[in-house]
Design a protein around this motif. Structure first.
Motif, short mmCIF file in Angstrom:
data_model
loop_
_atom_site.label_atom_id
_atom_site.label_comp_id
_atom_site.label_asym_id
_atom_site.label_seq_id
_atom_site.Cartn_x
_atom_site.Cartn_y
_atom_site.Cartn_z
N TRP A 21 -8.69 33.15 18.09
CA TRP A 21 -9.82 34.03 18.42
C TRP A 21 -9.52 34.87 19.66
N LEU A 22 -9.08 34.21 20.74
CA LEU A 22 -8.90 34.92 22.01
C LEU A 22 -7.65 35.79 22.04
N SER A 23 -6.61 35.40 21.30
CA SER A 23 -5.36 36.15 21.39
C SER A 23 -5.14 37.14 20.26
N ARG A 24 -5.85 36.99 19.16
CA ARG A 24 -5.59 37.84 18.00
C ARG A 24 -6.83 38.60 17.51
N VAL A 25 -7.93 37.90 17.38
CA VAL A 25 -9.10 38.47 16.72
C VAL A 25 -9.95 39.31 17.67
N SER A 26 -10.29 38.76 18.82
CA SER A 26 -11.31 39.39 19.66
C SER A 26 -10.78 40.09 20.91
N THR A 27 -9.49 40.16 21.06
CA THR A 27 -8.90 40.71 22.28
C THR A 27 -9.46 42.09 22.61
N GLY A 28 -9.43 43.00 21.68
CA GLY A 28 -9.93 44.35 21.92
C GLY A 28 -11.42 44.38 22.20
N PHE A 29 -12.15 43.54 21.50
CA PHE A 29 -13.61 43.49 21.70
C PHE A 29 -13.94 43.12 23.14
N TYR A 30 -13.38 42.01 23.62
CA TYR A 30 -13.68 41.58 24.99
C TYR A 30 -13.11 42.56 26.03
N LYS A 31 -11.90 43.02 25.78
CA LYS A 31 -11.25 43.92 26.74
C LYS A 31 -12.05 45.22 26.89
N SER A 32 -12.55 45.76 25.80
CA SER A 32 -13.29 47.02 25.88
C SER A 32 -14.62 46.87 26.62
N ARG A 33 -15.15 45.68 26.67
CA ARG A 33 -16.45 45.48 27.29
C ARG A 33 -16.39 44.78 28.64
N MET A 34 -15.25 44.12 28.93
CA MET A 34 -15.17 43.31 30.14
C MET A 34 -13.90 43.53 30.94
N ASP A 35 -13.15 44.56 30.64
CA ASP A 35 -11.86 44.76 31.29
C ASP A 35 -11.97 44.74 32.81
N HIS A 36 -13.04 45.31 33.33
CA HIS A 36 -13.24 45.37 34.77
C HIS A 36 -13.47 43.99 35.39
N TYR A 87 -22.34 27.64 25.10
CA TYR A 87 -21.95 29.04 25.21
C TYR A 87 -23.17 29.90 25.58
N GLY A 88 -24.34 29.51 25.11
CA GLY A 88 -25.55 30.23 25.49
C GLY A 88 -25.84 30.12 26.97
N THR A 89 -25.60 28.95 27.54
CA THR A 89 -25.81 28.77 28.98
C THR A 89 -24.90 29.72 29.76
N TYR A 90 -23.65 29.75 29.38
CA TYR A 90 -22.69 30.63 30.05
C TYR A 90 -23.08 32.10 29.88
N ASP A 91 -23.29 32.51 28.65
CA ASP A 91 -23.52 33.93 28.38
C ASP A 91 -24.87 34.42 28.87
N MET A 92 -25.90 33.64 28.70
CA MET A 92 -27.22 34.07 29.16
C MET A 92 -27.30 34.08 30.68
N THR A 93 -26.61 33.14 31.34
CA THR A 93 -26.55 33.16 32.80
C THR A 93 -25.83 34.42 33.28
N TRP A 101 -23.17 43.16 32.47
CA TRP A 101 -22.71 42.20 31.47
C TRP A 101 -23.17 42.69 30.11
N SER A 102 -22.31 42.63 29.14
CA SER A 102 -22.58 43.18 27.81
C SER A 102 -23.45 42.27 26.95
N VAL A 103 -24.51 42.85 26.40
CA VAL A 103 -25.34 42.12 25.45
C VAL A 103 -24.52 41.78 24.20
N ALA A 104 -23.67 42.70 23.78
CA ALA A 104 -22.82 42.46 22.60
C ALA A 104 -21.90 41.27 22.84
N VAL A 105 -21.31 41.17 24.03
CA VAL A 105 -20.46 40.02 24.35
C VAL A 105 -21.28 38.74 24.30
N THR A 106 -22.48 38.78 24.81
CA THR A 106 -23.35 37.61 24.79
C THR A 106 -23.59 37.15 23.36
#
Length: 136
Positions: A21-36, A87-93, A101-106
């Motif tokens: 998931w982290l290295s192949r599937v979602s890399t671009g998704f997370y990077k585009s929203r959280m690169d900073h 995961y909800g605790t982490y993302d909602m916090t 913080w991106s709602v889509a990432v959440t």
């Protein structure tokens, strides 16, 4: 011995799926929203400690009760609920406290945590029941 097998199986499935998931599937998704926010290299010690403790939680809260009641479905459901909560605790916090913080990432991350934890608990249960004597 059942719990050692359950831990090992749950860990292999969890690590394997999360790696893909982290290295192949979602890399671009997370990077585009959280690169900073992302470090150049992840803190592997912190990640390793998270994985070790979280897998223990999956076994304790989802796999072990399922081994006690003999239900793969209860492992899947309890794991999914645990994943949603964790995961909800982490993302909602983060959504509540981190600027931009991106709602889509959440949403995506919470869904991923739910599926990942449920499937890992289910697999841990199946392997433990196949390769060990399950306490009744």
């Amino acid at each position: 011995m059942s719990y050692v097998i359950a831990y090992a199986a749950t860990a292999v499935v969890f690590f394997g799926l999360d790696y893909v998931w982290l290295s192949r599937v979602s890399t671009g998704f997370y990077k585009s929203r959280m690169d900073h926010l992302l470090m150049d290299q992840p803190n592997l010690l912190a990640a390793g400690l998270f994985y070790l403790v979280y897998v223990a939680g999956i076994v304790y809260f989802a796999v072990a009760p399922a081994l006690g009641n003999g239900s793969a479905m209860s492992a899947l459901v309890a794991g999914a609920i645990l994943g949603l909560i964790a995961y909800g605790t982490y993302d909602m916090t983060n959504l509540a406290t981190v600027k931009n913080w991106s709602v889509a990432v959440t949403v995506v991350d919470m869904a991923w945590g739910t599926v990942l934890t449920g499937v890992s608990a289910w697999a841990g249960y199946l392997v433990a029941t196949r390769f060990s004597v399950v306490p009744s």
